[in-house]
Design a protein around this motif. Structure first.
Motif, short mmCIF file in Angstrom:
data_model
loop_
_atom_site.label_atom_id
_atom_site.label_comp_id
_atom_site.label_asym_id
_atom_site.label_seq_id
_atom_site.Cartn_x
_atom_site.Cartn_y
_atom_site.Cartn_z
N LYS A 153 3.99 12.05 7.85
CA LYS A 153 4.26 13.40 7.33
C LYS A 153 4.91 13.32 5.96
N LYS A 154 5.85 12.38 5.80
CA LYS A 154 6.52 12.22 4.52
C LYS A 154 5.54 11.75 3.45
N ALA A 155 4.64 10.84 3.82
CA ALA A 155 3.64 10.33 2.87
C ALA A 155 2.69 11.45 2.45
N ALA A 156 2.29 12.30 3.40
CA ALA A 156 1.40 13.41 3.08
C ALA A 156 2.10 14.42 2.17
N ALA A 157 3.38 14.62 2.38
CA ALA A 157 4.13 15.57 1.57
C ALA A 157 4.30 15.07 0.14
N THR A 158 4.45 13.75 -0.05
CA THR A 158 4.62 13.22 -1.40
C THR A 158 3.29 13.14 -2.13
#
Length: 82
Positions: free
Chosen positions: A64-69
């Protein structure tokens, strides 16, 4: 007040639900959870069940964090048409 019905489900199982964990290999531990491991359905202990759940949650947070960045970076690269 007593807990007369606590553990009645595992009393009916062979050896009162105790056996060898399919992941960690501990013997004479309560193996109450069915889990798919390498395409096989094995019984695992609650400690391994919690470890698998925590690992899955951690991977989900990282994804989720990777997709957000990646989303703001993609917006910055695309030219704005007006």
């Amino acid at each position: 007040m007593s807990k007369a019905h606590r553990g009645t489900g595992i009393r009916k199982e062979s050896n009162h639900g105790r056996g060898t964990c399919g992941i960690c290999g501990k013997e004479q531990i309560k193996t109450l959870y069915d889990q798919d491991v390498d395409g096989k359905k094995v019984k695992i202990c609650k400690f391994c069940k919690a470890a698998l759940k925590n690992k899955a949650q951690k991977e989900a947070r990282l994804a989720k964090k990777a997709a957000a960045t990646e989303a703001p970076a993609a917006e910055a690269e695309a030219p704005a048409e007006a």
